[in-house]
Design an enzyme around this catalytic site. Structure first.
Site, PDB file in Angstrom:
ATOM      1  N   LYS A 185     -22.638 -47.834 -72.998  1.00 30.32           N
ATOM      2  CA  LYS A 185     -23.225 -48.047 -71.672  1.00 30.32           C
ATOM      3  C   LYS A 185     -22.278 -48.852 -70.799  1.00 30.32           C
ATOM      4  O   LYS A 185     -21.230 -49.309 -71.270  1.00 30.32           O
ATOM      5  CB  LYS A 185     -24.546 -48.789 -71.822  1.00 30.32           C
ATOM      6  CG  LYS A 185     -25.577 -47.992 -72.589  1.00 30.32           C
ATOM      7  CD  LYS A 185     -26.917 -48.592 -72.344  1.00 30.32           C
ATOM      8  CE  LYS A 185     -27.996 -47.743 -72.945  1.00 30.32           C
ATOM      9  NZ  LYS A 185     -29.302 -48.179 -72.538  1.00 30.32           N
TER      10      LYS A 185
ATOM     11  N   GLU B 277     -22.428 -43.464 -70.862  1.00 31.89           N
ATOM     12  CA  GLU B 277     -23.074 -43.579 -69.547  1.00 31.89           C
ATOM     13  C   GLU B 277     -21.998 -43.629 -68.464  1.00 31.89           C
ATOM     14  O   GLU B 277     -21.018 -44.361 -68.614  1.00 31.89           O
ATOM     15  CB  GLU B 277     -23.891 -44.879 -69.535  1.00 31.89           C
ATOM     16  CG  GLU B 277     -24.535 -45.194 -68.214  1.00 31.89           C
ATOM     17  CD  GLU B 277     -25.352 -46.489 -68.287  1.00 31.89           C
ATOM     18  OE1 GLU B 277     -26.349 -46.512 -69.021  1.00 31.89           O
ATOM     19  OE2 GLU B 277     -24.962 -47.471 -67.633  1.00 31.89           O
TER      20      GLU B 277
ATOM     21  N   LYS C 241     -37.537 -48.119 -74.512  1.00 31.35           N
ATOM     22  CA  LYS C 241     -38.457 -49.043 -73.818  1.00 31.35           C
ATOM     23  C   LYS C 241     -39.869 -48.847 -74.364  1.00 31.35           C
ATOM     24  O   LYS C 241     -40.781 -48.384 -73.666  1.00 31.35           O
ATOM     25  CB  LYS C 241     -38.384 -48.795 -72.316  1.00 31.35           C
ATOM     26  CG  LYS C 241     -37.019 -49.184 -71.755  1.00 31.35           C
ATOM     27  CD  LYS C 241     -36.875 -48.820 -70.300  1.00 31.35           C
ATOM     28  CE  LYS C 241     -35.466 -49.146 -69.830  1.00 31.35           C
ATOM     29  NZ  LYS C 241     -35.104 -48.507 -68.595  1.00 31.35           N
TER      30      LYS C 241
ATOM     31  N   ASP D 190     -26.034 -42.236 -64.657  1.00 26.30           N
ATOM     32  CA  ASP D 190     -26.882 -43.390 -64.404  1.00 26.30           C
ATOM     33  C   ASP D 190     -27.236 -43.513 -62.928  1.00 26.30           C
ATOM     34  O   ASP D 190     -26.339 -43.674 -62.084  1.00 26.30           O
ATOM     35  CB  ASP D 190     -26.159 -44.652 -64.901  1.00 26.30           C
ATOM     36  CG  ASP D 190     -27.048 -45.883 -64.758  1.00 26.30           C
ATOM     37  OD1 ASP D 190     -28.274 -45.740 -64.915  1.00 26.30           O
ATOM     38  OD2 ASP D 190     -26.520 -46.971 -64.472  1.00 26.30           O
TER      39      ASP D 190
ATOM     40  N   ARG E 196     -63.224 -50.214 -81.929  1.00 31.02           N
ATOM     41  CA  ARG E 196     -62.269 -50.666 -80.907  1.00 31.02           C
ATOM     42  C   ARG E 196     -60.820 -50.461 -81.342  1.00 31.02           C
ATOM     43  O   ARG E 196     -59.975 -49.965 -80.602  1.00 31.02           O
ATOM     44  CB  ARG E 196     -62.547 -52.137 -80.581  1.00 31.02           C
ATOM     45  CG  ARG E 196     -61.794 -52.721 -79.422  1.00 31.02           C
ATOM     46  CD  ARG E 196     -62.198 -52.133 -78.066  1.00 31.02           C
ATOM     47  NE  ARG E 196     -61.385 -50.972 -77.704  1.00 31.02           N
ATOM     48  CZ  ARG E 196     -61.840 -49.926 -77.021  1.00 31.02           C
ATOM     49  NH1 ARG E 196     -63.090 -49.859 -76.631  1.00 31.02           N
ATOM     50  NH2 ARG E 196     -61.055 -48.926 -76.742  1.00 31.02           N
TER      51      ARG E 196
END
Ligand code: 13P
Ligand code: SF4
Length: 639
Positions: free
Chosen positions: A171, A200, A139, A223, A104
Site C-alpha cells: 500500500k 496500490e 474492515k 486508490d 437474543r
C-alpha cells in the site's frame, strides 16, 4: 454448502457464541426461568420483518444447541436466500425458558450476518450487468472476520484476502516507507514468492510503474480515483493485470464505477457500517401453532374447492409452496396448462408475467390469482412497450430509406418474461412470443416470415438461440436505447437484440465452469439460456428449466452435474436424486428474489380469502391488450 465450509464457520463462531452466551445469560435468565414452565414445550417462529438475504443459520442453530441441546431447530430457508417481510426463516421447538434465553443471542448473530449479506447482494445486483465483482475488506468487527466474510459470500460478494498472511498487499505506506514502489515489490516477492501480490497506486504514473513490473502483479488497486481516471487506467492496463477500485465506494456510485471496466470493487462499508436485518422471534404453545399452520389452511381450502381450483407452480418456487402445485413446470408448460384447465380459480405460484399469461389465455369466467401481486421479474422490467415502440419507429425509418418498413421486414418476438403490453405489441405486428423451451423453433418460424427479427427483452436468450441457428457476429445488433444504431447497421442486422438481462442468470461466469471442471473432472455442466453466450458456449448443454430437469432425471446414478440456474430447482434436484452429485454452478446460490416473494403464508392468505368467497390479488389484463397478446400467444402455442 460443503462440510468443510460449514465446519470452518462453526469453528470460528464457537468462541464467539461462548462469549455471547456468558455475556447475555450469565448465571441464568431471571425472567424466563421464573415465568415459564420448563416442562411445557413452546414453539418459536423466526420471521423476517423486512426484505433481505439470510446468512448465519448454522450459527443460530449452534447457539440454540449450546443453550439447550433439547431444542429442535428447523430452517425454512438456506443461507444466501432472499426473504420477504413476514417470511418464516426458521422454527424452534423446546423448553420455553431455554428458547427465550437463547433468542437474543441467536438473533444478534443472524441479524448482523444477514445485514452484511443483504448489503452485499444490493451491491452485487447494482453491478450485475457488468463484469465487476464485489470484494470485502479487512474492515470487519474485531474477532468476527470469518463470520463477516462468510456473510459477504452469501450475499454474492467475493472475499478479498482474509488477513495479513494470505496475500501481499503493497500500500501507499509500504511504498513511502520502502522508498519506491519497485523496491517494496521486490522485497515482498523475495521473502514470499508464493503469495499473490497486489499493489496500490494513487495515480496513473504509479499505475504505469506497476504495470511494467515483471512477472505481472496479480492485481492493482486504484486508490480513490475519479471515474475518468479509472476509465483511463482500464485503457492503460488493457487487461494485463486485473484492476480493483477502492475508496469512496458508495451504493450510489457503484454502477458508474463498475461501468469504467474495473474488474473488482472493494467496499469497506459492507462490514464496517452494518445495518442489521430486522428479524424477530414469536413464541406460542405447540398446539396453537399447529392450528395456525399455513400448510394446514392451504390443504383445507384446496380440498374444499376440489376441481374448482387449480394451483400452478413454476420450478423456481420454494419447496413448501410447490408441494401444493397440481402442475409444476417451466413457463411454456404452465402456459399450456393454463390454456387447458377448466378450473374456475387458477392460483399461479410464479411471477406476475406468468400469471398474466394465464389471465390472457383464461376462458370466460375463469379467475387468476397470484399470492403476491408485486412478484415481478427483473428481466421483464428491462423493456417497456413505450421504449420498444420507440425503437420500432427508428427501425421503420431506417428501413424506409430502402422503400421498405419495419412491418414488412421485421418479426417482433417477445420472450414470455415480459409485460402483456409487449405481447400485444407482437400480436399487432405479426410477431409472437417465445419461452426458453421453444425459442429456436420460434426464431426459425420468425425468420421464415421476414428477413429480420427484433427480439426482446432478453439479449442472452436471443443471442444463444441465434447461435444455435448459425447466426453470429455482425448479423446481430445489440440495441442501445440512448444511442440507437445507424441505418447501415440496421440494414445489415438479421437479429436485433434488446439489451435486457436476468440478474440471477447473469451471475454465472465462465470461471465457475473452469473451477468446477478442475475440481470434478467429467462433471456435466448444464445452464439456462438466460446465461451469457460465453458461458453457454463452454457448457455441455443448455435449455429451459424443464430441459435441465429432464436431463438430470434421465441420467444414471453417479452422474455429476453443475447446474447454472436458480437455486431452488437445483436444491430440489439434489433432494430427488441423492444417487447423483448435483451442484450449483455458482459459488453463491443464486435465488430469484421475485420468485421468493411467493411464500406459503401469502398463498395461505389468498386461499383463506377464497374460502370466504373473496378474490385477493386477482390478475387481469385490459381487454384490448388481452386481445392482441392472446393472438401472439396462440401463434406460439400453435407452432
Ligand atoms: P423457464 O421458461 O425455463 O421456466 O424460465 C423462466 C424463467 O423465468 C427463467 O428465469
Ligand atoms: Fe425473471 Fe430472472 Fe427471476 Fe426468471 S430468474 S423470473 S428471468 S428475474
Amino acid at each position: 454448502m460443503d462440510n468443510k465450509t460449514l465446519q470452518a464457520l462453526l469453528d470460528a463462531a464457537a468462541p464467539l457464541i461462548e462469549l455471547a452466551v456468558a455475556e447475555d445469560i450469565g448465571p441464568g435468565d431471571a425472567t424466563s426461568t421464573s415465568t415459564l414452565d420448563p416442562r411445557a414445550p413452546l414453539h418459536g417462529r423466526i420471521t423476517a420483518k423486512e426484505r433481505g438475504v439470510i446468512a448465519g443459520l448454522p450459527v443460530v442453530e449452534a447457539v440454540f444447541r449450546r443453550v439447550d441441546p433439547a431444542i429442535a431447530f428447523t430452517p425454512h430457508v438456506a443461507d444466501g436466500q432472499e426473504v420477504v417481510p413476514g417470511e418464516l426463516v426458521a422454527e424452534v421447538v423446546g423448553p420455553g425458558p431455554s428458547l427465550l434465553a437463547a433468542e437474543r443471542t441467536a438473533l444478534n448473530f443472524l441479524q448482523r450476518m444477514s445485514g452484511i449479506a443483504t448489503a452485499t447482494r444490493s451491491y452485487a445486483s447494482a453491478v450485475s450487468t457488468t463484469d465487476a465483482t464485489i470484494l470485502d475488506t479487512r474492515k470487519t468487527l474485531p474477532g468476527y472476520r470469518a463470520l463477516d466474510k462468510y456473510a459477504v459470500r452469501m450475499g454474492g460478494g467475493m472475499n478479498h484476502r482474509i488477513a495479513l498472511f494470505d496475500m501481499l498487499m503493497v500500500k501507499d505506506n509500504h511504498v513511502d516507507g520502502a522508498g519506491s514502489l519497485l523496491l517494496a515489490v521486490e522485497r515482498a516477492r523475495a521473502q514470499h514468492p508464493d503469495l499473490p501480490i497486489e499493489v496500490e497506486v494513487r495515480d496513473l504514473d504509479e499505475l504505469r510503474q506497476a504495470l511494467a513490473i515483471e512477472p505481472p502483479l496479480d492485481r492493482i488497486l486504484l486508490d480513490n480515483m475519479s471515474l475518468d481516471m479509472m476509465r483511463e487506467a482500464v485503457a492503460i492496463a488493457a487487461g494485463r493485470t486485473p484492476l480493483e477500485a477502492s475508496g469512496n465506494v458508495t451504493r450510489a456510485r457503484l454502477k458508474a464505477i463498475a461501468e469504467t471496466g474495473v474488474d473488482f470493487i472493494s467496499a469497506g462499508a459492507l462490514t464496517h457500517s452494518v445495518k442489521a436485518l430486522d428479524l424477530s422471534m414469536k413464541i406460542q404453545p405447540v398446539d396453537k401453532a399447529a392450528k395456525m399452520d399455513p400448510a394446514t389452511r392451504v390443504r383445507a381450502v384446496k380440498s374444499a374447492l376440489g376441481d374448482r381450483l387449480v394451483i400452478l407452480g413454476h420450478h423456481y418456487q420454494r419447496e413448501d409452496v410447490i408441494a401444493f402445485a397440481d402442475y409444476r413446470g417451466d413457463s411454456l408448460e404452465l402456459a399450456r396448462r393454463a390454456a387447458q384447465t377448466d378450473a374456475e380459480f387458477i392460483v399461479f405460484c410464479g411471477v406476475h408475467f406468468m400469471a398474466e399469461v394465464a389471465a390472457i389465455l383464461a376462458k370466460l369466467g375463469q379467475r387468476v390469482l397470484i399470492p403476491d401481486i408485486d412478484a415481478g421479474c427483473f428481466l421483464a422490467e428491462t423493456a417497456s412497450e413505450h421504449l420498444v415502440a420507440e425503437a420500432w419507429s427508428i427501425l421503420d425509418a431506417a428501413l424506409a430509406t430502402n422503400g421498405s418498413s419495419a412491418d414488412a421486414e421485421i418479426t417482433p418476438i417477445t420472450y414470455v418474461n415480459s409485460d402483456a403490453e409487449l405481447k400485444a405489441f407482437c400480436g399487432r405486428h405479426n410477431g409472437t412470443v417465445c419461452t426458453s423451451g421453444n425459442a429456436d423453433k420460434v426464431l426459425k418460424w420468425a425468420l421464415s416470415q421476414r428477413p429480420r427479427v427484433f427480439f426482446f427483452p432478453d439479449q442472452h436468450l436471443g443471442r444463444n438461440t441465434a447461435h444455435k441457428l448459425g447466426i453470429v457476429g455482425d448479423e446481430m445488433l445489440l440495441w442501445n436505447v440512448r444511442r440507437p444504431p445507424s441505418a447501415e447497421a440496421i440494414h445489415t442486422a438479421k437479429i436485433i437484440l434488446w439489451p435486457g438481462v436476468c440478474n440471477v442468470h447473469q451471475r454465472f461466469r465462465p470461471e465457475h465452469i473452469q473451477k468446477m471442471r478442475e475440481r470434478y473432472p467429467g462433471i456435466r455442466v448444464i445452464v439456462h439460456p438466460e446465461c451469457k453466450a460465453e458461458l453457454v458456449a463452454l457448457a455441455d448443454d443448455g435449455g429451459s428449466t424443464s430441459h435441465i430437469l429432464k436431463q438430470v432425471e434421465a441420467a444414471p446414478a453417479g452422474t455429476q452435474w453443475a447446474i447454472g440456474t436458480e437455486s431452488r430447482l437445483v436444491h430440489r434436484l439434489q433432494a430427488e436424486h441423492p444417487d447423483q452429485l448435483i451442484l450449483s454452478l455458482a459459488d453463491v446460490p443464486p435465488f430469484c428474489p421475485n420468485m421468493s416473494q411467493i411464500t406459503l403464508s401469502n398463498l395461505a392468505e389468498i386461499m383463506d380469502a377464497l374460502a370466504r368467497g373473496e378474490l385477493l390479488n386477482e390478475v387481469t389484463v385490459e381487454p384490448e391488450t388481452r386481445h392482441w397478446a392472446k393472438i401472439a400467444l396462440e401463434r406460439m402455442l400453435a407452432l
